[in-house]
Enzyme design. Structure first.
Site, PDB file in Angstrom:
ATOM      1  CG  ASP A  41      20.718 101.212 -44.737  1.00 39.95           C
ATOM      2  OD1 ASP A  41      20.461 100.338 -45.578  1.00 39.95           O
ATOM      3  OD2 ASP A  41      21.565 101.070 -43.848  1.00 39.95           O
ATOM      4  CE1 TYR A  51      26.438  97.695 -37.857  1.00 36.19           C
ATOM      5  CE2 TYR A  51      26.511  96.398 -39.849  1.00 36.19           C
ATOM      6  CZ  TYR A  51      27.158  96.969 -38.777  1.00 36.19           C
ATOM      7  OH  TYR A  51      28.505  96.813 -38.634  1.00 36.19           O
TER       8      TYR A  51
END
Ligand SMILES: *[C@@H]1O[C@H](CO)[C@@H](O)[C@H](O)[C@H]1NC(C)=O
Ligand SMILES: *[C@@H]1O[C@H](CO)[C@@H](O)[C@H](O)[C@H]1NC(C)=O
Ligand SMILES: *[C@@H]1O[C@H](CO)[C@@H](O)[C@H](O)[C@H]1NC(C)=O
Length: 710
Positions: free
Chosen positions: A353, A441
């Site tokens: 990420d 998320y």
């Protein structure tokens, strides 16, 4: 680990307006006087400093604009050549020795920008000097694989690409889905071999937002488009999963305005709680980024890739009243989120990420009442768009003091000793927080500083699961031999098993830069027969790591160690070296095959602890260019050299992890789960550093009523 979704098709026009609106908002914030006014009115500690005050202050809006204009007139990027897209434009830190030698009031080291630009398939790594307006360095990267971090513009473009493909649209319509009801997510495709090389690729998957804001719980399962994000081409479409229905649960929306209208009222009724500080917060902010609190000092700056960078952490020694160095720099270096489903629509979901999406780019403004308590100080992020134009991410980081009813130390005597004593100190800490919403998320990262010299780094995860559609509505329909790769969490929805790993770069400088890493090994020692009624005891065996391979640690419950970073030339008055230890927590380890492509790319998860000699070029645990990288520029590769690390300037890397087997309570939005690890003084202070801290007394709160409820 997830998408930055974009509403599609019939919403194209609307979405473009939305994007434009966002950029317009950004433009309106480019006036620093507006932002400082805002700071003044909403923060108790008001600071406004248009120009940098510290060599590590992030680039200002003006500085980013001037880098943009240098790049615009740079001959290699101007007409007839195309202006590249700008993927990174951030402070190039001055050399460590220069920063360490700098003192307030002295001349500033030159302000420089580190730029990663991309054009015609090539990544350009550059250094731009802001004052002289010169490009000092320009390298076209050929030595390592991978592409720069995706820009928000890349993500927005990518999600639309399949909508000009009739096969894709037909596939939606044949499933009975109105294309105007879907939101599509651009997902990094990872790297799985030569077919996916030499062009920037993403995979697009879609969700239905019909009657809910929570489209993540309504996947259009299986439909996947592989797109070339530079040529705007749809290369392949997987139309699998046609028979899988879309989750029809009418109760997936998590917004309070929707939930408060539903069913029986929530049994979770708690009266509002405020943190009250009758004398105001006790931290000070110098410039915009230097925080001083309870003997601590640290520099805090938002960063597009790392999220937050904490630098020059110092703590006051109560014996001398002087600052002592603890850590030069700490940050989240990379994340790894592999999903454990090897089938066509899922195998590639192995996100990195920070290097792919930018942990800071994805950090949205914090909620001033619910993300951070009253009295918090908010810091804005200043980043660059793909065209080099600066924009401001307001309230991206917050700093606040925390008292959550815990005890810093205590002792009471029982009546048998006849000593009537009860001494208790409340535990107060300082928290530096940001929250990145990487698609579905949400990651909350806290750096928490305690008055006793301990630093706690906490990672919390919330938001939405990445879920898979299924025809199953009940576990009794699932054949015993079938692997669901997860848990059926509601009718037609599987929460796929996955892991989260967050690697932290910790450039420890305990009482100076030259430190050693010591494995304080605890071993079972048998006693000699007849010497003691005991058969065995635990014995400490210290091993100083000479080279990098000595310091690659896989944690073991039944073969334990403490991990100390010590300064061998700072031996204290009773003969122990001054040190700080890493206290592991969140100790999940990756079980993937070491030759699995995602594991090679995220090889930093092969060990929980690594130690390297300080090297400016080694900051990102999965490599500088992470998108589609092959794992040739990772922590695992660098340490193959097995360089000396004893009594040197060293960097410690710690990976915190979670395994996540989803459960029904994670639906439709997950209660937060947290894990943390500590950096804790060990023989650093002469004695308990908060021995002289005062307890609270009633007098401390006399003014409370008038102030708090005024
Ligand atoms: C791809 O689409 C984007 C956004 O619509 C556009 O700006 C860009 O010029 C297109 N690129 C190509 C090669 O067509
Ligand atoms: C649509 O996608 C398919 C891949 O499934 C590709 O072969 C075809 O060329 C695309 N069509 C257009 C118009 O882009
Ligand atoms: C730190 O160690 C290096 C390598 O041994 C040495 O060259 C350097 O002088 C040392 N620095 C200090 C401040 O002692």
């Amino acid at each position: 680990m997830g998408p930055s979704p974009t509403t599609s098709c019939h919403f194209i026009v609307f979405s473009c307006c939305l994007l434009l609106a966002i950029f317009l908002i950004c433009f309106s914030w480019t006036n620093p006087s507006i932002s400082s006014t805002k700071t003044n009115t909403l923060n108790r500690i008001a600071i406004s400093s248009p120009s940098p005050q510290h060599p590590l202050d992030p680039l200002s809006l003006e500085e980013i604009s001037s880098v943009q204009s240098v790049l615009r007139s740079y001959p290699q990027f101007s007409f007839p050549n195309a202006f590249p897209s700008i993927h990174t434009l951030s402070l190039e830190e001055p050399p460590k020795s220069v920063v360490l030698a700098w003192k307030p009031g002295r001349t500033f080291p030159p302000r420089r920008a580190s730029v990663i630009a991309f054009t015609s398939g090539k990544s350009h790594v550059m250094t731009v000097d802001i004052n002289s307006r010169k490009v000092l360095l320009h390298e076209i990267v050929t030595s390592v694989s991978g592409y720069p971090m995706l820009t928000p513009e890349d993500l927005a473009t990518a999600a639309f690409i399949p909508f000009s493909n009739s096969t894709f649209l037909d596939s939606l319509i044949s499933r009975g889905i109105d294309p105007s009801d879907i939101t599509c997510a651009p997902l990094p495709s990872g790297w799985f071999g030569p077919l996916e090389e030499s062009r920037r690729l993403m995979k697009i998957q879609c969700y239905s937002h019909k009657d809910t804001i929570n489209f993540y719980m309504k996947p259009v399962e299986g439909l996947t488009a592989l797109v070339d994000i530079d040529r705007n081409e749809t290369l392949h479409i997987w139309g699998i999963g046609r028979k899988i229905p879309i989750n029809s649960d009418p109760d997936t929306d998590y917004r309070y305005e929707v939930q408060k209208e539903k069913g029986t009222p929530s049994s979770c009724k708690v009266n509002p709680i405020l943190m009250i500080q009758p004398k105001g917060p006790s931290f000070e902010v110098g410039g915009k980024h230097l925080i001083k609190w309870a003997g601590w000092e640290m520099h805090v700056r938002p960063d597009a890739r790392a999220g937050v960078i904490i630098s020059q952490v110092k703590v006051t020694d109560p014996e001398t009243g002087k600052y002592r160095q603890v850590m030069y720099k700490g940050m989240a270096s990379e994340l790894f989120v592999p999903y454990m489903d090897p089938t066509d629509a899922w195998y590639f979901k192995t996100y990195l990420d920070a290097g792919e999406y930018g942990f800071g780019i994805q950090a949205m403004p914090l909620d001033r009442l619910n993300d951070c308590p009253t009295g918090a100080y908010f810091m804005d992020g200043v980043f660059a768009r793909a065209d080099g134009q600066p924009y401001l991410r307001s309230d991206m980081v917050c700093v606040f003091e925390r008292y959550d009813g815990d005890v810093a130390w205590r002792h009471a005597e029982g009546p048998t000793t006849g000593k009537h004593v009860r001494e208790v100190r409340p535990k107060i800490s300082l928290v530096i927080r940001m929250a990145a919403s990487v698609g579905n998320y949400d990651y909350i990262i806290d750096w928490e500083f305690q008055t006793d010299g301990l630093i706690r780094i906490k990672v919390s995860a919330s938001g939405m699961l990445m879920v898979k559609g299924t025809t199953y509505e009940n576990m009794n329909q699932v054949p015993e031999e079938e692997d669901l790769y997860g848990t059926l969490i509601t009718e037609n929805v599987i929460g796929i098993v996955h892991d989260h790993y967050i690697n932290f770069y910790l450039d420890m400088d305990v009482d100076g830069s030259n430190n050693s890493f010591v494995n304080v090994h605890l071993v079972n020692q048998e006693t000699n027969e007849g010497v003691s009624p005991r058969k065995s005891y635990l014995k400490v065996k210290k091993q100083v790591a000479k080279t990098e391979k000595d310091a690659q640690i896989k944690l073991k419950l039944y073969d334990p160690s403490e991990f100390h970073v010590v300064n061998p030339s700072r031996i204290n008055t009773i003969g122990n070296p001054s040190g700080y230890r890493i206290v592991p927590g969140g100790t999940a380890a990756s079980l993937l095959d070491s030759h699995d492509p995602p594991q090679m790319r995220a090889a930093f998860t092969n060990n929980q602890i690594w130690v390297t000699p300080y090297n400016r070029r080694e900051q990102w645990a999965a490599g500088l260019l992470t998108c589609q990288s092959k794992g040739d520029d990772t922590l695992a590769k660098w340490t193959e050299k097995d360089r000396p690390i004893e009594n040197r300037d060293i960097v410690l890397w710690y990976t915190l992890g979670f395994h996540h087997v989803p459960c029904q309570e994670d639906y439709p939005i997950m209660p937060t789960v947290s894990a943390s690890f500590d950096i804790k003084p060990v023989n650093f202070f002469k004695k308990n550093p908060i021995l002289r801290a005062a307890p609270y007394s009633k007098d401390d709160f006399l003014t409370l009523r008038s102030q708090a409820f005024a």
